[in-house]
Design an enzyme around this catalytic site. Structure first.
Site, PDB file in Angstrom:
ATOM      1  CB  ILE A 133      -5.145   0.544  10.436  1.00 28.72           C
ATOM      2  CG1 ILE A 133      -5.694  -0.109   9.050  1.00 28.72           C
ATOM      3  CG2 ILE A 133      -5.588   1.950  10.835  1.00 28.72           C
ATOM      4  CD1 ILE A 133      -5.119   0.595   7.820  1.00 28.72           C
TER       5      ILE A 133
ATOM      6  CG  PHE B 233       5.411   2.278   7.767  1.00 27.19           C
ATOM      7  CD1 PHE B 233       6.005   3.335   7.545  1.00 27.19           C
ATOM      8  CD2 PHE B 233       5.460   1.366   8.837  1.00 27.19           C
ATOM      9  CE1 PHE B 233       6.926   3.718   8.626  1.00 27.19           C
ATOM     10  CE2 PHE B 233       6.411   1.782   9.760  1.00 27.19           C
ATOM     11  CZ  PHE B 233       7.101   2.655   9.662  1.00 27.19           C
ATOM     12  CD  GLU B 234       2.750   7.813   6.544  1.00 33.56           C
ATOM     13  OE1 GLU B 234       2.981   8.792   6.089  1.00 33.56           O
ATOM     14  OE2 GLU B 234       2.485   7.741   7.817  1.00 33.56           O
ATOM     15  N   GLY B 235       3.920   4.087   1.805  1.00 35.84           N
ATOM     16  CA  GLY B 235       4.724   4.266   0.257  1.00 35.84           C
ATOM     17  C   GLY B 235       6.013   3.315   0.566  1.00 35.84           C
ATOM     18  CB  THR B 236       7.190   0.282  -0.978  1.00 35.11           C
ATOM     19  OG1 THR B 236       7.114   0.619  -2.389  1.00 35.11           O
ATOM     20  CG2 THR B 236       6.210  -0.580  -0.495  1.00 35.11           C
TER      21      THR B 236
ATOM     22  N   GLY C 136      -2.320  -1.829  -1.050  1.00 36.22           N
ATOM     23  CA  GLY C 136      -1.554  -1.176  -0.482  1.00 36.22           C
ATOM     24  C   GLY C 136      -1.075   0.085  -1.290  1.00 36.22           C
TER      25      GLY C 136
ATOM     26  CB  THR D  20      -3.229  -0.534   3.915  1.00 39.55           C
ATOM     27  OG1 THR D  20      -2.346   0.704   3.652  1.00 39.55           O
ATOM     28  CG2 THR D  20      -2.816  -1.713   3.236  1.00 39.55           C
ATOM     29  CD  GLU D  21      -9.598  -1.495   0.379  1.00 38.99           C
ATOM     30  OE1 GLU D  21      -9.658  -2.298  -0.697  1.00 38.99           O
ATOM     31  OE2 GLU D  21     -10.449  -0.509   0.542  1.00 38.99           O
TER      32      GLU D  21
HETATM   33  C1  LIG Z   1       3.930  -1.623  10.617  1.00 34.05           C
HETATM   34  C2  LIG Z   1       3.245  -1.108   9.511  1.00 34.05           C
HETATM   35  C3  LIG Z   1       2.179   0.045   9.859  1.00 34.05           C
HETATM   36  C4  LIG Z   1       1.390   0.325   9.056  1.00 34.05           C
HETATM   37  N1  LIG Z   1       0.533   1.415   9.230  1.00 34.05           N
HETATM   38  C5  LIG Z   1      -0.628   1.624   8.390  1.00 34.05           C
HETATM   39  C6  LIG Z   1      -1.651   2.841   8.587  1.00 34.05           C
HETATM   40  O1  LIG Z   1      -1.525   3.236   9.726  1.00 34.05           O
HETATM   41  N2  LIG Z   1      -2.553   3.021   7.693  1.00 34.05           N
HETATM   42  C7  LIG Z   1      -2.629   2.549   6.503  1.00 34.05           C
HETATM   43  O2  LIG Z   1      -3.486   3.013   5.565  1.00 34.05           O
HETATM   44  N3  LIG Z   1      -1.652   1.499   6.047  1.00 34.05           N
HETATM   45  C8  LIG Z   1      -0.592   1.230   7.086  1.00 34.05           C
HETATM   46  N4  LIG Z   1       0.343   0.200   6.578  1.00 34.05           N
HETATM   47  C9  LIG Z   1       0.275  -0.126   5.359  1.00 34.05           C
HETATM   48  C10 LIG Z   1       1.510   0.319   4.483  1.00 34.05           C
HETATM   49  O3  LIG Z   1       1.164   1.403   4.253  1.00 34.05           O
HETATM   50  C11 LIG Z   1       1.547  -0.960   3.233  1.00 34.05           C
HETATM   51  O4  LIG Z   1       2.175  -1.990   3.719  1.00 34.05           O
HETATM   52  C12 LIG Z   1       2.496  -0.218   2.025  1.00 34.05           C
HETATM   53  O5  LIG Z   1       1.941   0.960   1.600  1.00 34.05           O
HETATM   54  C13 LIG Z   1       2.700  -1.164   1.095  1.00 34.05           C
HETATM   55  O6  LIG Z   1       1.340  -1.858   0.578  1.00 34.05           O
HETATM   56  P1  LIG Z   1       1.478  -3.395   0.202  1.00 34.05           P
HETATM   57  O7  LIG Z   1       1.870  -3.950   1.681  1.00 34.05           O
HETATM   58  O8  LIG Z   1      -0.033  -3.762  -0.073  1.00 34.05           O
HETATM   59  O9  LIG Z   1       2.436  -3.792  -0.547  1.00 34.05           O
HETATM   60  P2  LIG Z   1       2.295  -3.829  -2.111  1.00 34.05           P
HETATM   61  O10 LIG Z   1       1.417  -2.662  -2.603  1.00 34.05           O
HETATM   62  O11 LIG Z   1       1.520  -5.320  -2.305  1.00 34.05           O
HETATM   63  O12 LIG Z   1       3.688  -3.945  -2.751  1.00 34.05           O
HETATM   64  C14 LIG Z   1       4.404  -5.421  -2.731  1.00 34.05           C
HETATM   65  C15 LIG Z   1       5.621  -4.864  -3.377  1.00 34.05           C
HETATM   66  O13 LIG Z   1       5.344  -4.659  -4.678  1.00 34.05           O
HETATM   67  C16 LIG Z   1       6.051  -3.350  -5.018  1.00 34.05           C
HETATM   68  N5  LIG Z   1       5.472  -2.666  -6.027  1.00 34.05           N
HETATM   69  C17 LIG Z   1       4.405  -1.906  -5.929  1.00 34.05           C
HETATM   70  N6  LIG Z   1       3.802  -1.209  -6.868  1.00 34.05           N
HETATM   71  C18 LIG Z   1       4.571  -1.519  -7.837  1.00 34.05           C
HETATM   72  C19 LIG Z   1       4.992  -1.250  -9.419  1.00 34.05           C
HETATM   73  N7  LIG Z   1       4.134  -0.428 -10.001  1.00 34.05           N
HETATM   74  N8  LIG Z   1       6.094  -1.874  -9.931  1.00 34.05           N
HETATM   75  C20 LIG Z   1       6.895  -2.541  -9.213  1.00 34.05           C
HETATM   76  N9  LIG Z   1       6.695  -2.736  -7.935  1.00 34.05           N
HETATM   77  C21 LIG Z   1       5.852  -2.436  -7.173  1.00 34.05           C
HETATM   78  C22 LIG Z   1       6.293  -2.733  -3.959  1.00 34.05           C
HETATM   79  O14 LIG Z   1       7.436  -1.731  -3.887  1.00 34.05           O
HETATM   80  C23 LIG Z   1       6.676  -3.820  -2.973  1.00 34.05           C
HETATM   81  O15 LIG Z   1       7.920  -4.184  -2.837  1.00 34.05           O
HETATM   82  C24 LIG Z   1       1.312  -0.096   7.580  1.00 34.05           C
HETATM   83  C25 LIG Z   1       2.158  -1.157   7.426  1.00 34.05           C
HETATM   84  C26 LIG Z   1       3.184  -1.598   7.991  1.00 34.05           C
HETATM   85  C27 LIG Z   1       4.081  -2.504   7.765  1.00 34.05           C
END
Ligand SMILES: Cc1cc2nc3c(=O)[nH]c(=O)nc-3n(C[C@H](O)[C@H](O)[C@H](O)COP(=O)(O)OP(=O)(O)OC[C@H]3O[C@@H](n4cnc5c(N)ncnc54)[C@H](O)[C@@H]3O)c2cc1C
Length: 398
Positions: free
Chosen positions: A171, A376-379, A145, A140-141
């Site tokens: 991360i 995390f790991e995919g909403t 995400g 994630t960046e």
């Molecule tokens: C406690 C915690 C630990 C974590 N640990 C790690 C880690 O170890 N390593 C790592 O790499 N990441 C980690 N993450 C990051 C996490 O995997 C991401 O937050 C997550 O994948 C969602 O990405 P985002 O936050 O950028 O949300 P976004 O991608 O911005 O999504 C925001 C919203 O938009 C929705 N959305 C996305 N795509 C679509 C679409 N096509 N159509 C409609 N809606 C959509 C999503 O479902 C969500 O509701 C962690 C996060 C948390 C909270």
């Protein structure tokens, strides 16, 4: 009043039962009943945003960080079912510690075990199993995400290796990690066909501005964001082929989502135990809360949800251990696990009334902790996309 796990011939064989017992005993003695500075350890870790180093070391002493790994690296070779038993038991006592262990074991170590070459496995896996080294995985960046293929962190080829620039956000374990599996883009705009996966040794001078995020829950699991400036990664730390990074990452996620669902089983078991205990102890209108039919319905519903998640999780784990494709079943387990755990824990909190909202009861922390599982790991939505795409392919060949 404690739950017992349903006896099932797939995940309740003698070996798995022994594994469960040793992790359960550890969790009870070293986590649940342990104290630090006069406070229950779990509360101390939550308040201090820290997992004591010795807890990592003690758990490593049980050997469980290698539960799925080959014996030659100190592993037990007990597959994904073994990993789910570990995460289930850890999830019961502390979801935050379970998540930190998951990032170490089911993201970093598993990525290296799956896609590292023999030399890389030799160099890293034994130290990850013994917790001499702690692992993290960074995808994630700040701007990206869910849409992993739009990642902007760049790896540029130079003599003898790669120079990486960009940032990573949220991360798990980053600030305590010695080994970070990192995903980067090798060609601007190349999408999912030009990404690469590397192993980064830490500390590294080019990792700048490490921030510890302040979170709603999961405090003892450290979540960090940082910049990556001119970080050199030698050629022998590239995993697999350049261009295969996206596919490798998805493969790791397909499997680690099942371990995350294992934590959900543990969290649900805990919520159910807490709800039974509280509704037995507490009297309202002259009766125990447990005597009201609405309570029976709620507790039964929670048990049904937990049993469904347990079955889906261990079914998906069994598929991994048979070498079957688990893209769809991993997504189902993660979706159902996180959504149903959230519902189950909310019900447990509701049955506690006002006390459930107070820090003196375990359900308050459970409620804060479980929320992130749907993200995390995919909403949850991303899991549903995965299920739909898989069905589209099967049904219409598209
Ligand atoms: C406690 C915690 C630990 C974590 N640990 C790690 C880690 O170890 N390593 C790592 O790499 N990441 C980690 N993450 C990051 C996490 O995997 C991401 O937050 C997550 O994948 C969602 O990405 P985002 O936050 O950028 O949300 P976004 O991608 O911005 O999504 C925001 C919203 O938009 C929705 N959305 C996305 N795509 C679509 C679409 N096509 N159509 C409609 N809606 C959509 C999503 O479902 C969500 O509701 C962690 C996060 C948390 C909270």
């Amino acid at each position: 009043m404690l739950t017992s796990n349903a006896l099932n011939p797939v995940w309740e064989t003698e070996d798995y039962l022994m594994l469960r017992k040793s992790v359960k005993d550890f969790c009870r003695d070293e986590v649940l009943n342990a104290k630090r500075e006069g406070k229950p350890l779990v509360q101390w870790m939550d308040e201090n945003e820290e997992t004591p180093e010795e807890l990592w070391q003690k758990l490593a002493g049980l050997g469980v960080f290698g539960v799925s790994l080959p014996e030659q690296y100190g592993g037990f070779e007990m597959g994904k079912i073994g990993a789910c038993i570990v995460s289930d038991e850890l999830g019961y006592v502390d979801p935050a510690f379970a998540l930190a262990v998951g990032a170490h074991m089911s993201l970093a170590s598993e990525a290296i075990a799956l896609f590292g070459n023999d030399e890389q496995k030799e160099r890293y896996l034994s130290d990850l199993v013994s917790a001499k080294k702690i692992g993290a995985l960074a995808s994630t960046e700040q701007g990206v995400g869910s849409d992993v293929a739009s990642m902007s962190t760049m790896a540029e080829k130079v003599d003898g290796g790669w120079v990486v620039n960009g940032n990573k956000q949220f991360i798990t374990n980053a600030e305590i990690a010695d080994v970070m599996v990192i995903i980067a883009q090798t060609q601007k705009g190349g999408g999912n066909k030009t990404m690469a996966m590397f192993i980064l040794d830490l500390p590294s001078d080019g990792i700048k501005g490490m921030v510890r995020e302040e979170k709603m829950g999961l405090h003892a699991s450290l979540t960090n964001s940082f910049a990556i400036e001119d970080v050199f990664i030698p050629d022998n730390n590239l995993m697999g082929e350049v261009g295969g990074g996206f596919k490798m990452l998805m493969n790791v996620f397909n499997r680690s989502r099942i371990t995350l669902a294992g934590c959900c089983v543990g969290m649900m078991r805990r919520a159910i135990d807490e709800a039974w205990n509280y509704t037995w102890d507490r009297r309202v209108f002259g009766k125990r809360i447990l005597e009201f039919p609405t309570t029976h319905e709620k507790l039964a519903e929670m048990e049904v949800l937990k049993t469904l998640v347990e079955s889906m999780t261990f079914d998906a784990a069994w598929r991994v251990d048979r070498g079957l494709d688990v893209k769809k079943f991993g997504a189902i387990a993660k979706y159902a696990g996180s959504e149903m755990a959230f519902k189950c824990i909310d019900s447990a909190l509701q049955l506690h009334g006002g006390q459930g909202y107070m820090k003196s009861y375990a359900v308050e922390k459970l409620f804060r902790d479980v929320r992130a599982w749907r993200i995390f790991e995919g909403t949850s939505l991303i899991q549903l996309f995965t299920v739909f795409r898989s069905d589209l392919k099967t049904r219409l060949g598209m």
